[in-house]
Design an enzyme around this catalytic site. Structure first.
Site, PDB file in Angstrom:
ATOM      1  N   ASN A 172      36.669  -1.087  -4.948  1.00  0.00           N
ATOM      2  CA  ASN A 172      35.710  -0.386  -5.928  1.00  0.00           C
ATOM      3  C   ASN A 172      36.569   0.738  -6.825  1.00  0.00           C
ATOM      4  O   ASN A 172      37.259   1.515  -6.170  1.00  0.00           O
ATOM      5  CB  ASN A 172      34.796   0.291  -5.316  1.00  0.00           C
ATOM      6  CG  ASN A 172      33.624  -0.620  -4.436  1.00  0.00           C
ATOM      7  OD1 ASN A 172      33.442  -1.754  -4.996  1.00  0.00           O
ATOM      8  ND2 ASN A 172      33.084  -0.336  -3.153  1.00  0.00           N
ATOM      9  N   GLU A 229      33.186   5.666  -4.014  1.00  0.00           N
ATOM     10  CA  GLU A 229      32.697   7.159  -3.511  1.00  0.00           C
ATOM     11  C   GLU A 229      33.843   7.726  -2.910  1.00  0.00           C
ATOM     12  O   GLU A 229      33.746   9.183  -2.816  1.00  0.00           O
ATOM     13  CB  GLU A 229      31.576   6.723  -2.082  1.00  0.00           C
ATOM     14  CG  GLU A 229      30.423   6.254  -2.800  1.00  0.00           C
ATOM     15  CD  GLU A 229      29.549   5.765  -1.579  1.00  0.00           C
ATOM     16  OE1 GLU A 229      29.832   6.068  -0.417  1.00  0.00           O
ATOM     17  OE2 GLU A 229      28.384   5.145  -1.833  1.00  0.00           O
ATOM     18  N   HIS A 272      41.371   1.989  -1.434  1.00  0.00           N
ATOM     19  CA  HIS A 272      40.988   1.304  -0.283  1.00  0.00           C
ATOM     20  C   HIS A 272      40.651  -0.033  -0.409  1.00  0.00           C
ATOM     21  O   HIS A 272      39.904  -0.408  -1.389  1.00  0.00           O
ATOM     22  CB  HIS A 272      40.000   2.207   0.630  1.00  0.00           C
ATOM     23  CG  HIS A 272      38.895   2.474   0.126  1.00  0.00           C
ATOM     24  ND1 HIS A 272      38.807   3.453  -0.804  1.00  0.00           N
ATOM     25  CD2 HIS A 272      37.674   1.824   0.124  1.00  0.00           C
ATOM     26  CE1 HIS A 272      37.653   3.552  -1.195  1.00  0.00           C
ATOM     27  NE2 HIS A 272      36.814   2.789  -0.639  1.00  0.00           N
ATOM     28  N   HIS A 316      38.145  -3.071   0.929  1.00  0.00           N
ATOM     29  CA  HIS A 316      36.978  -3.300   2.056  1.00  0.00           C
ATOM     30  C   HIS A 316      37.388  -4.636   2.243  1.00  0.00           C
ATOM     31  O   HIS A 316      37.450  -5.477   1.607  1.00  0.00           O
ATOM     32  CB  HIS A 316      35.532  -3.087   1.315  1.00  0.00           C
ATOM     33  CG  HIS A 316      35.124  -1.921   0.901  1.00  0.00           C
ATOM     34  ND1 HIS A 316      34.280  -1.149   1.630  1.00  0.00           N
ATOM     35  CD2 HIS A 316      35.337  -1.233  -0.240  1.00  0.00           C
ATOM     36  CE1 HIS A 316      33.972  -0.061   0.757  1.00  0.00           C
ATOM     37  NE2 HIS A 316      34.770  -0.131  -0.156  1.00  0.00           N
TER      38      HIS A 316
HETATM   39  P1  5GP Z   1      33.833   3.243  -1.823  1.00  0.00           P
HETATM   40  O1  5GP Z   1      32.390   3.233  -2.046  1.00  0.00           O
HETATM   41  O2  5GP Z   1      34.466   4.351  -1.999  1.00  0.00           O
HETATM   42  O3  5GP Z   1      34.422   2.010  -2.184  1.00  0.00           O
HETATM   43  O4  5GP Z   1      33.813   3.120  -0.143  1.00  0.00           O
HETATM   44  C1  5GP Z   1      33.945   4.201   0.867  1.00  0.00           C
HETATM   45  C2  5GP Z   1      33.700   3.658   2.270  1.00  0.00           C
HETATM   46  O5  5GP Z   1      33.929   4.604   2.976  1.00  0.00           O
HETATM   47  C3  5GP Z   1      31.921   3.429   2.321  1.00  0.00           C
HETATM   48  O6  5GP Z   1      31.770   2.087   2.523  1.00  0.00           O
HETATM   49  C4  5GP Z   1      31.728   4.509   3.510  1.00  0.00           C
HETATM   50  O7  5GP Z   1      30.737   4.008   4.497  1.00  0.00           O
HETATM   51  C5  5GP Z   1      33.085   4.834   4.107  1.00  0.00           C
HETATM   52  N1  5GP Z   1      33.237   5.974   4.549  1.00  0.00           N
HETATM   53  C6  5GP Z   1      33.095   7.261   4.179  1.00  0.00           C
HETATM   54  N2  5GP Z   1      33.231   8.138   4.875  1.00  0.00           N
HETATM   55  C7  5GP Z   1      33.687   7.845   5.825  1.00  0.00           C
HETATM   56  C8  5GP Z   1      34.188   8.268   7.302  1.00  0.00           C
HETATM   57  O8  5GP Z   1      34.265   9.523   7.315  1.00  0.00           O
HETATM   58  N3  5GP Z   1      34.804   7.422   8.027  1.00  0.00           N
HETATM   59  C9  5GP Z   1      34.307   6.063   7.988  1.00  0.00           C
HETATM   60  N4  5GP Z   1      34.988   5.076   9.020  1.00  0.00           N
HETATM   61  N5  5GP Z   1      34.168   5.325   6.847  1.00  0.00           N
HETATM   62  C10 5GP Z   1      33.668   6.327   5.852  1.00  0.00           C
END
Ligand code: 5GP
Length: 114
Positions: A86, A94, A99, A101
């Site tokens: 993302n 977020e 990263h 997924h």
């Molecule tokens: P984004 O929305 O940035 O692509 O994905 C961020 C991801 O990080 C989300 O799926 C969220 O659940 C995960 N995430 C956020 N904080 C933490 C954390 O402290 N530990 C882990 N293992 N995952 C996290």
């Protein structure tokens, strides 16, 4: 600015780590969206996909090689899986540490709804 993922790299906060080497770390997402939901991050603070440069090449290839190993080790490589990055607000990013997924463990259906 450092993120929660930097704290995970530095082992300041815990994570369920499934893979680690000198360039990359992978751990279970805290809020899984599929039976298998792993995050793969570089051990370099790159905020978004918009910020990558050729200097980051080794990190990016190591992230893909980690995906290859992790999915094989977890037994989902042959059935298949999805890899998502993302970017920024429209992409729903977020955490501003780039990263991948890895999502898998069941048929994931269509990629997007419009
Ligand atoms: P984004 O929305 O940035 O692509 O994905 C961020 C991801 O990080 C989300 O799926 C969220 O659940 C995960 N995430 C956020 N904080 C933490 C954390 O402290 N530990 C882990 N293992 N995952 C996290």
């Amino acid at each position: 600015m450092s993120t929660i993922f930097k704290k995970i790299i530095d082992k300041e906060i815990p994570a369920s780590i499934v893979f680690e080497n000198d360039k990359v770390m992978a751990f279970k997402d805290i809020n899984p969206q599929a039976p298998v939901h792993i995050l793969v991050i570089p051990k370099k603070e790159i905020p978004t996909l918009n910020d990558i440069t050729l200097d980051d090449s080794e990190y990016i290839i190591e992230m893909y090689l980690a995906i290859k190993k992790i999915t094989k080790d977890l037994g989902i490589s042959e059935d298949g899986y999805r890899v998502i990055t993302n970017c920024n607000s429209y992409g729903g990013q977020e955490v501003f540490h780039i990263h991948f997924h890895i999502l898998g463990g069941k048929p994931l259906g269509p990629m997007l709804t419009i």
